[in-house]
Scaffold this motif. Structure first.
Motif, PDB file in Angstrom:
ATOM      1  N   ASP A  39       0.785  -1.416   0.056  1.00 51.83           N
ATOM      2  CA  ASP A  39       0.068   0.108  -0.011  1.00 51.83           C
ATOM      3  C   ASP A  39       1.222   1.579  -0.068  1.00 51.83           C
ATOM      4  O   ASP A  39       0.257   2.261  -0.716  1.00 51.83           O
ATOM      5  N   LEU A  89      -9.958   2.866  -2.881  1.00 50.04           N
ATOM      6  CA  LEU A  89      -9.360   1.356  -3.596  1.00 50.04           C
ATOM      7  C   LEU A  89      -8.668   1.053  -4.692  1.00 50.04           C
ATOM      8  O   LEU A  89      -9.110   1.694  -5.923  1.00 50.04           O
ATOM      9  N   TYR A 100      -8.068  -0.114  -7.918  1.00 43.84           N
ATOM     10  CA  TYR A 100      -8.255  -2.093  -8.115  1.00 43.84           C
ATOM     11  C   TYR A 100      -7.358  -2.647  -9.584  1.00 43.84           C
ATOM     12  O   TYR A 100      -6.619  -1.538  -9.519  1.00 43.84           O
ATOM     13  N   THR A 107     -16.164  -2.556  -3.188  1.00 39.86           N
ATOM     14  CA  THR A 107     -16.552  -1.371  -3.161  1.00 39.86           C
ATOM     15  C   THR A 107     -17.377  -0.937  -1.970  1.00 39.86           C
ATOM     16  O   THR A 107     -17.459  -0.200  -1.280  1.00 39.86           O
ATOM     17  N   VAL A 110     -16.054  -1.189   1.857  1.00 40.73           N
ATOM     18  CA  VAL A 110     -15.340   0.012   1.938  1.00 40.73           C
ATOM     19  C   VAL A 110     -16.137   0.765   1.930  1.00 40.73           C
ATOM     20  O   VAL A 110     -16.553   1.445   4.112  1.00 40.73           O
ATOM     21  N   THR A 128      -6.673   4.735   1.624  1.00 42.85           N
ATOM     22  CA  THR A 128      -6.755   4.206   0.469  1.00 42.85           C
ATOM     23  C   THR A 128      -5.466   2.884   0.982  1.00 42.85           C
ATOM     24  O   THR A 128      -4.595   2.536   1.081  1.00 42.85           O
ATOM     25  N   TYR A 129      -6.894   1.684  -0.228  1.00 40.36           N
ATOM     26  CA  TYR A 129      -6.462   0.331   0.021  1.00 40.36           C
ATOM     27  C   TYR A 129      -5.994  -0.154  -1.475  1.00 40.36           C
ATOM     28  O   TYR A 129      -6.813  -0.425  -2.257  1.00 40.36           O
ATOM     29  N   ILE A 143      -6.683  -3.525  -3.416  1.00 40.64           N
ATOM     30  CA  ILE A 143      -7.559  -4.686  -3.346  1.00 40.64           C
ATOM     31  C   ILE A 143      -6.505  -5.914  -4.375  1.00 40.64           C
ATOM     32  O   ILE A 143      -6.393  -5.574  -5.119  1.00 40.64           O
ATOM     33  N   ASP A 189      -2.905  -7.052  -0.291  1.00 37.71           N
ATOM     34  CA  ASP A 189      -3.371  -6.427  -0.090  1.00 37.71           C
ATOM     35  C   ASP A 189      -3.548  -6.723   1.402  1.00 37.71           C
ATOM     36  O   ASP A 189      -5.074  -6.725   1.930  1.00 37.71           O
ATOM     37  N   ALA A 199      -6.288  -4.572   3.407  1.00 35.35           N
ATOM     38  CA  ALA A 199      -7.846  -4.757   3.127  1.00 35.35           C
ATOM     39  C   ALA A 199      -8.625  -5.168   4.121  1.00 35.35           C
ATOM     40  O   ALA A 199      -9.659  -5.732   4.518  1.00 35.35           O
ATOM     41  N   TRP A 207     -11.071  -8.114   3.658  1.00 35.17           N
ATOM     42  CA  TRP A 207     -11.436  -7.522   2.309  1.00 35.17           C
ATOM     43  C   TRP A 207     -11.401  -9.365   2.342  1.00 35.17           C
ATOM     44  O   TRP A 207     -10.149 -10.231   3.067  1.00 35.17           O
TER      45      TRP A 207
END
Ligand code: NAI
Ligand code: AKB
Length: 441
Positions: free
Chosen positions: A253, A288, A290, A343, A346, A358-359, A361, A405, A408, A414
């Motif tokens: 991250d 997130l 993506y 989405t 979170v 801000t993660y 995934i 990730d 998350a 997640w």
């Protein structure tokens, strides 16, 4: 409007004066305090007696309604005074001044300055910008199932297909039109905003000025409106927010982010601005990163990872596929259902669970070669050629190969559902591979 620094951009604001003020004030002007309370639904930090508009005397309210004055000077002074020497001795987050411009068209003179508030049991009122792209229609479907059809408004600058138009509320919204966007948020009492409008990596490189406008100026508009109206704001970032100097396998991250595309630069900017607004103004910003997203019923909008969607369509339609990336180009990818699930999760996570805003995934990571092998289990006759596109290859070579990730997974639980074999099977069952195989035989 966008080129004016937010602090100086307000044109008018209600002013309440009380010459013989016997009550304690918090060290700023009554105007400022009123704005803080009215728009951010915050209590004054020293609990002074500055009043929200709804609690003012009728005479004051009338004055608020009639009065229009340039407040650039007043507001700058008030902000400066507050930042340098807050009367109550503590630092107060203030919203950027562009956020507090009040259009007479939108606010009646006797309107309450409090935003509409919702009890916990109320569903959010959702706006999705850029909703007609690869991801927005699916997101609207998921959110409508959860929050009710009429609580989710899809918007874009394009004309929706009939099935989209009749499946729930749709509205025209250009994110570069600040006033129109604000009007939509106000008139529809929006509480959550999913900001999907963007130019993706490949089309962004082909039109840098437009990408800069949509991805950066558009984001500024959305941030200011979200801060002004206390929205919970989701902005997707991407694997493209990293660059050749980032660790690529895996990419954590927090690490160096020096992307070489306008898309990546704009997404790093979005991450940083969103986090800044969160810490500075209390904006409930969630983001997130993506991976490349793969979907069956919607087409990608001009990215570097698009090949991983196109291969399914071509395999079924023609039995041939030409890949623009080299066979060993490894990138993180995800099936759309996982992306949309993350989405929503979170956005619903309690704020206390989020140690970051801000993660990354992640779900899977593969090369074109590996994807082809899996596709050929369903369409064995698939013929493959490679014709490398230098622009997209250079972009892909600078992006993460695997995404870390762990944060998350730890913070808000997640967990992906689809790996590569599951993804390929799902895509073919969705697209009806049987018809292709039947035709070939
Ligand atoms: N699809 C993917 O693989 C990934 C997507 N993302 C992000 O997710 C978001 C959604 O992605 P997609 O749906 O794939 O993008 P897309 O390119 O398919 O759709 C973007 C939409 O934005 C709209 N748009 C363009 N200019 C606009 C303007 N001025 N005002 C309002 N709308 C405007 C376009 O009409 C389009 O429908 C984007 O922010 C993208 O960066 C992030 C990583 C991966
Ligand atoms: C990974 C993304 O952000 C997008 N699909 C692109 O390839 O530009």
């Amino acid at each position: 409007m966008d080129h004016v620094p937010p602090m100086l951009a307000v044109l008018e604001v209600p002013v309440v004066k009380n010459q013989q003020d016997p009550v304690p004030r918090c060290g700023t002007t009554p105007t400022f305090c009123l704005v803080l309370i009215g728009f951010q639904k915050r209590r004054c930090p020293i609990n002074c007696s500055c009043q929200p508009a709804s609690a003012l005397s009728p005479a004051d309210r009338q004055r608020i309604g009639r009065r229009k004055m340039p407040i650039v000077r007043n507001m700058s002074r008030a902000v400066r005074q507050l930042l340098q020497n807050p009367g109550c001795g503590c630092a107060i987050p203030v919203i950027p001044a562009r956020c507090i411009g009040i259009s007479p068209r939108q606010v009646a003179s006797d309107a309450s300055f409090h935003s509409v508030s919702f009890s916990n049991s109320d569903h959010p009122r959702v706006l999705i910008t850029g909703g007609l792209g690869q991801l927005g229609v699916g997101l609207a479907k998921l959110l409508r199932k959860r929050f009710g059809k009429n609580n989710v408004i899809l918007s874009d600058i394009r004309k929706p297909a009939d099935n989209v138009f009749y499946s729930g509320p749709f509205i025209y919204a250009d994110i570069l039109d600040y006033k129109n966007l604000r009007e939509i948020v106000v008139n529809n009492r929006i509480t959550w905003l999913f900001h999907y409008s963007a130019l993706l990596s490949a089309v962004g490189e082909a039109n840098v000025p437009l990408a800069r406008a949509v991805n950066i100026t558009g984001l500024h508009n959305v941030l200011d409106i979200a801060a002004e109206h206390n929205l919970r704001l989701f902005v997707p970032s991407t694997i493209g927010a990293f660059g050749p100097t980032s660790p690529r396998n895996p990419t954590p991250d927090l690490c160096i982010q020096r992307p070489r595309t306008i898309y990546g630069v704009s997404k790093v900017h979005a991450e940083l601005m969103g986090e800044y607004y969160h810490y500075r103004y209390g904006l409930d910003f969630r983001c997130l990163r993506y991976p490349g997203i793969i979907s069956a019923d919607s087409q990608p909008g001009g990215g570097t990872t698009d090949y991983a969607v196109q291969i399914f369509h071509d395999a079924i339609k023609t039995g041939k596929f030409q890949c623009y990336l080299k066979p060993d180009t490894r990138l993180p990818m995800m099936y759309i259902d996982d992306c949309l699930k993350a989405t929503l999760e979170v956005m619903e996570a309690p704020a206390e669970a989020l140690s970051m805003r801000t993660y990354n995934i992640s779900a899977m990571s593969f090369t074109p070669e590996e994807l082809v092998q899996e596709v050929q289990k369903h369409v064995p006759e698939l013929q493959l050629t490679y014709k490398v596109d230098e622009t997209r290859q250079a972009i892909a070579d600078s992006w993460p190969m695997n995404f870390d990730d762990r944060n998350a997974r730890r913070d808000w639980g997640w967990k992906h559902d689809y790996d590569l074999p599951e993804l390929v099977t799902t895509m073919f069952s969705f697209l009806g591979s049987d018809s292709r195989i039947a035709r070939v035989n």
